[in-house]
Design an enzyme around this catalytic site. Structure first.
Site, mmCIF file in Angstrom:
data_model
loop_
_atom_site.group_PDB
_atom_site.id
_atom_site.type_symbol
_atom_site.label_atom_id
_atom_site.label_comp_id
_atom_site.label_asym_id
_atom_site.label_seq_id
_atom_site.Cartn_x
_atom_site.Cartn_y
_atom_site.Cartn_z
ATOM 1 N N VAL A 1 12.449 -2.131 2.700
ATOM 2 C CA VAL A 1 11.349 -3.049 2.977
ATOM 3 C C VAL A 1 10.433 -3.264 1.774
ATOM 4 O O VAL A 1 9.659 -4.221 1.753
ATOM 5 C CB VAL A 1 10.510 -2.578 4.186
ATOM 6 N N SER B 1 -2.158 4.786 11.109
ATOM 7 C CA SER B 1 -2.239 6.227 11.342
ATOM 8 C C SER B 1 -3.704 6.608 11.473
ATOM 9 O O SER B 1 -4.589 5.913 10.941
ATOM 10 C CB SER B 1 -1.610 6.998 10.164
ATOM 11 N N TYR C 1 -0.687 8.742 1.004
ATOM 12 C CA TYR C 1 -0.379 8.310 2.370
ATOM 13 C C TYR C 1 -1.618 7.724 3.040
ATOM 14 O O TYR C 1 -1.569 6.661 3.670
ATOM 15 C CB TYR C 1 0.148 9.506 3.163
ATOM 16 N N ALA D 1 -4.255 6.392 1.649
ATOM 17 C CA ALA D 1 -4.593 5.109 1.040
ATOM 18 C C ALA D 1 -3.705 3.987 1.582
ATOM 19 O O ALA D 1 -4.177 2.877 1.868
ATOM 20 C CB ALA D 1 -4.459 5.202 -0.482
ATOM 21 N N LYS E 1 -2.183 3.849 4.512
ATOM 22 C CA LYS E 1 -2.466 3.556 5.913
ATOM 23 C C LYS E 1 -3.842 2.927 6.104
ATOM 24 O O LYS E 1 -4.048 2.111 7.004
ATOM 25 C CB LYS E 1 -2.335 4.831 6.750
#
Length: 250
Positions: free
Chosen positions: A64, A142, A155, A157, A159
């Protein structure tokens, strides 16, 4: 219930964990499924199980974070099914490491998959939805996109970016009949979390932080995605729904 009969649902990160649970939930409610993942073995296993149970499923192996791959995949799925009614933007990765130790390749990879990849997929699908008169996009955020947690700067940053991407897309796309929402799971037990945390860590985490007294299951999250995609949520857009057993209530 058969809320999604005749509808096509595209799900990224569909091969395992929460993505697999979401795929099973939509299949159980009559949806036709376009399942995407960068892991072919898991993807084919999930698709095989759903097809055996009677679901109409097509699979696409895609990274993706690669915009061109995403656009070609969305075109192929739209051609195969005629339309895409729901996008479950779920693909994501995580590593646990202190902020001072994060290497450039890890930072870039997490942002590329979790944020850039989510944008490329949502943008490509939204263009199709705008032409067909509407649809629903649900992004996987999250609780780490709402509050900080040590050792997950990259992670967190990514989300946090998903949360504001969701709100901005909802503002811009509402007039085109496209609803955009996000789901913010707390601690959910998945293959990704099991690879990071020990059983002892999980037990102490539940004891100290989760009022409901248990770790979350992928099925706890899947039902929220189905709700947000359904007509029951027809007047909900730009929202972030927290699924954390009460953790953020502290």
């Amino acid at each position: 219930m058969n809320r999604f009969a005749g509808q096509t649902v595209m799900i990224t990160g569909a091969g395992r964990g929460i993505g697999k649970a979401i795929s099973c939930r939509f299949a159980g409610e009559g949806a036709r499924l376009a399942l995407l993942s960068d892991g072919e073995a898991d993807l084919l296993e999930t698709a095989g199980e759903l097809a055996q149970a009677g679901a109409e499923v097509m699979t696409y192996v895609v990274d993706v974070s690669d915009q061109q791959q995403v656009e070609k995949t969305v075109e192929a799925a739209a051609a195969a099914f005629g339309r895409i009614d729901v996008l479950v933007n779920n693909a994501g990765i995580a590593w646990e490491e202190p902020v001072l130790d994060i290497k450039p390749d890890h930072w870039r990879k997490i942002i590329d998959v979790n944020l850039n990849g989510m944008f490329w997929t949502a943008q490509a699908v939204a263009k199709r939805m705008a032409m067909q008169g509407g649809g629903a996009i649900i992004n996987m955020a999250s609780t780490n996109g709402l509050v900080g947690e040590a050792n997950y700067a990259h992670y967190n940053a990514s989300k946090g970016g998903v949360v504001l991407l969701t709100k901005t897309m909802a503002i811009e796309l509402g007039a085109k009949g496209i609803r955009v929402n996000a789901v913010c799971p707390g601690y959910i037990q998945t293959p990704m979390s099991e690879a990071i945390d020990s059983p002892e860590f999980i037990r102490e985490y539940v004891r100290a932080k989760i009022p409901l007294g248990r770790i979350g299951k992928p099925e706890d999250v899947a039902g929220v995605f189905a709700f947000l995609a359904s007509a029951d949520a027809a007047f909900i857009t730009g929202e972030t729904i927290v699924v954390d057993g009460g953790q953020l209530a502290f």
